[in-house]
Motif scaffolding. Structure first.
Motif, short mmCIF file in Angstrom:
data_model
loop_
_atom_site.label_atom_id
_atom_site.label_comp_id
_atom_site.label_asym_id
_atom_site.label_seq_id
_atom_site.Cartn_x
_atom_site.Cartn_y
_atom_site.Cartn_z
N THR A 139 -12.63 4.99 -1.57
CA THR A 139 -11.99 5.07 -2.88
C THR A 139 -11.34 6.43 -3.00
OG1 THR A 139 -12.32 4.79 -5.26
CG2 THR A 139 -14.04 5.97 -4.06
N VAL A 140 -10.47 6.59 -3.99
CA VAL A 140 -9.79 7.88 -4.22
C VAL A 140 -9.79 8.18 -5.71
CG1 VAL A 140 -8.31 7.84 -2.19
CG2 VAL A 140 -7.55 6.71 -4.27
N GLY A 141 -9.49 9.44 -6.02
CA GLY A 141 -9.40 9.86 -7.41
C GLY A 141 -8.02 9.62 -7.99
N SER A 142 -7.85 10.04 -9.23
CA SER A 142 -6.60 9.81 -9.95
C SER A 142 -5.45 10.66 -9.42
CB SER A 142 -6.81 10.09 -11.44
OG SER A 142 -7.25 11.43 -11.63
N SER A 143 -5.75 11.70 -8.65
CA SER A 143 -4.70 12.60 -8.15
C SER A 143 -4.16 12.18 -6.79
CB SER A 143 -5.24 14.03 -8.06
OG SER A 143 -6.34 14.10 -7.16
N TYR A 144 -4.56 11.00 -6.33
CA TYR A 144 -4.20 10.55 -4.98
C TYR A 144 -2.69 10.56 -4.74
CZ TYR A 144 -3.78 7.22 -1.06
OH TYR A 144 -3.46 6.60 0.11
N PHE A 145 -1.93 9.95 -5.64
CA PHE A 145 -0.49 9.88 -5.45
C PHE A 145 0.17 11.24 -5.58
CE2 PHE A 145 -1.39 5.40 -6.45
CZ PHE A 145 -0.77 4.79 -5.37
N ASP A 146 -0.39 12.10 -6.42
CA ASP A 146 0.13 13.47 -6.52
C ASP A 146 -0.08 14.21 -5.20
OD1 ASP A 146 0.90 13.13 -9.15
OD2 ASP A 146 -1.00 13.89 -9.96
N PHE A 167 -8.57 -3.90 3.30
CA PHE A 167 -7.29 -3.87 2.60
C PHE A 167 -7.53 -3.54 1.14
CE2 PHE A 167 -8.98 -8.14 2.91
CZ PHE A 167 -9.03 -8.55 1.59
N TYR A 168 -6.45 -3.20 0.42
CA TYR A 168 -6.57 -2.92 -1.01
C TYR A 168 -6.74 -4.23 -1.76
CZ TYR A 168 -5.13 1.86 -0.01
OH TYR A 168 -5.07 3.14 0.47
N LEU A 169 -7.75 -4.29 -2.63
CA LEU A 169 -8.01 -5.51 -3.38
C LEU A 169 -6.83 -5.86 -4.30
CD1 LEU A 169 -11.78 -4.94 -4.31
CD2 LEU A 169 -10.83 -6.40 -2.51
N ASP A 170 -6.19 -4.83 -4.85
CA ASP A 170 -5.00 -5.02 -5.68
C ASP A 170 -3.78 -4.87 -4.79
OD1 ASP A 170 -2.83 -4.85 -7.41
OD2 ASP A 170 -3.92 -3.67 -8.91
N SER A 171 -3.09 -5.97 -4.52
CA SER A 171 -1.94 -5.91 -3.60
C SER A 171 -0.81 -5.04 -4.15
CB SER A 171 -1.43 -7.32 -3.31
OG SER A 171 -1.03 -7.96 -4.51
N ASN A 172 -0.66 -4.99 -5.46
CA ASN A 172 0.38 -4.14 -6.05
C ASN A 172 0.07 -2.66 -5.81
OD1 ASN A 172 1.91 -6.28 -7.09
ND2 ASN A 172 0.68 -6.35 -8.98
N TYR A 173 -1.21 -2.32 -5.95
CA TYR A 173 -1.62 -0.94 -5.66
C TYR A 173 -1.41 -0.63 -4.18
CZ TYR A 173 -4.53 3.27 -5.50
OH TYR A 173 -4.98 4.56 -5.32
N GLY A 174 -1.74 -1.59 -3.33
CA GLY A 174 -1.52 -1.40 -1.90
C GLY A 174 -0.07 -1.16 -1.57
N GLN A 175 0.83 -1.83 -2.26
CA GLN A 175 2.26 -1.62 -2.03
C GLN A 175 2.69 -0.24 -2.50
OE1 GLN A 175 4.41 -3.77 -0.32
NE2 GLN A 175 5.58 -1.85 -0.36
N GLN A 176 2.12 0.22 -3.61
CA GLN A 176 2.41 1.59 -4.08
C GLN A 176 1.98 2.62 -3.04
OE1 GLN A 176 1.14 2.49 -8.18
NE2 GLN A 176 1.04 0.29 -8.56
N VAL A 177 0.82 2.38 -2.44
CA VAL A 177 0.34 3.29 -1.39
C VAL A 177 1.30 3.28 -0.20
CG1 VAL A 177 -1.49 3.70 0.30
CG2 VAL A 177 -2.07 3.08 -2.05
N ALA A 178 1.70 2.07 0.22
CA ALA A 178 2.62 1.96 1.37
C ALA A 178 3.93 2.68 1.09
CB ALA A 178 2.87 0.49 1.68
N ASP A 179 4.44 2.53 -0.14
CA ASP A 179 5.70 3.19 -0.50
C ASP A 179 5.55 4.71 -0.51
OD1 ASP A 179 6.87 0.71 -0.80
OD2 ASP A 179 6.67 0.66 -2.98
N ALA A 180 4.40 5.18 -1.02
CA ALA A 180 4.16 6.63 -1.06
C ALA A 180 4.07 7.20 0.35
CB ALA A 180 2.88 6.92 -1.84
N ILE A 181 3.38 6.49 1.24
CA ILE A 181 3.27 6.94 2.63
C ILE A 181 4.63 6.96 3.30
CG2 ILE A 181 2.35 6.30 4.91
CD1 ILE A 181 -0.16 5.31 3.45
N ALA A 182 5.42 5.92 3.07
CA ALA A 182 6.76 5.84 3.67
C ALA A 182 7.65 6.98 3.20
CB ALA A 182 7.39 4.49 3.33
N SER A 183 7.43 7.48 1.98
CA SER A 183 8.26 8.58 1.46
C SER A 183 8.05 9.87 2.25
CB SER A 183 7.95 8.82 -0.02
OG SER A 183 6.67 9.43 -0.19
#
Length: 218
Positions: A139-146, A167-183
């Protein structure tokens, strides 16, 4: 009579290499459900240092490892207390002594990112990489995307290695993670037998290549 001819010019090529510094930090989960995966990941890390040292020059590649478990995050250190490793043998010895703690619950990987953010200093001119290496539920904290955004702003390539079947239980959250990594130009990898090669090629393709100059010596 002896014929006089022009002797051919003799020369050799001397190769000078301006080697590119490469700094890589692994955030390695050390409490979870998959101890055998953890052991294989330890082997992968030191073998990658050996391979990249051959490619870029042993003293030009540095690895650091931050482990995280139920107690928090800490640096893996050498016998002399250093956090950066350029020797694959020294890294192998340090990793060998690293133990695994089984838990059926979640391990907070955000503690490792926070420690990296606060305490790791990369070489200014190095190609910079971070690999989040997981072997169980996290799991991660609220500052993960920052924290991932920080990597993008600092020119640090951030990637995640996720064990097979996780995998991420919330697929939408998983996509946000993938997009952040790709950036950050990073990659999402399902850990398996081909991961070591995939990680090596990712670093090789994204690091600034060594500059080679050829000089004629008459």
């Amino acid at each position: 009579e002896e014929a006089l001819t022009d002797a051919p010019m003799m020369f050799a090529l001397k190769r000078d290499v301006d080697k590119t510094p490469v700094d890589v930090v692994f955030l390695l989960q050390s409490s979870g459900q998959l101890e055998n995966t953890f052991i294989n990941q330890k082997n992968m890390i030191y073998e990658l240092l050996a391979d990249l040292g051959t490619e870029y020059g042993r003293g030009n590649v540095r690895f650091a490892v931050i482990t995280y478990n139920l107690s928090g995050a800490e640096f893996l250190t050498s016998s002399t207390g250093e956090i950066w490793f350029s020797s694959a043998n020294a890294l192998s010895q340090a990793l060998y002594n690293l133990e695994y703690e089984y838990t059926s619950g979640y391990t907070d990987r955000g503690t490792a990112l926070q420690k990296l953010q606060n305490e790791v200093e990369f070489k200014e001119n190095a190609s910079k990489f971070i690999f989040q290496v997981m072997n169980g539920s996290t799991t991660v904290g609220s500052s993960y995307f920052d924290q991932i955004s920080m990597c993008e702003n600092l020119g640090i390539n951030y990637s995640e290695l996720v064990p097979e079947g996780y995998f991420y239980l919330d697929s939408n959250y998983g996509q946000q993670v993938a997009d952040a990594i790709a950036s950050t130009n990073g990659i999402n990898v399902t850990y398996g037998s081909g991961t070591q090669y995939e990680v090596f090629m990712h670093i090789y393709n994204n690091a600034v290549p060594p500059q080679m100059e050829f000089d004629a010596i008459v």
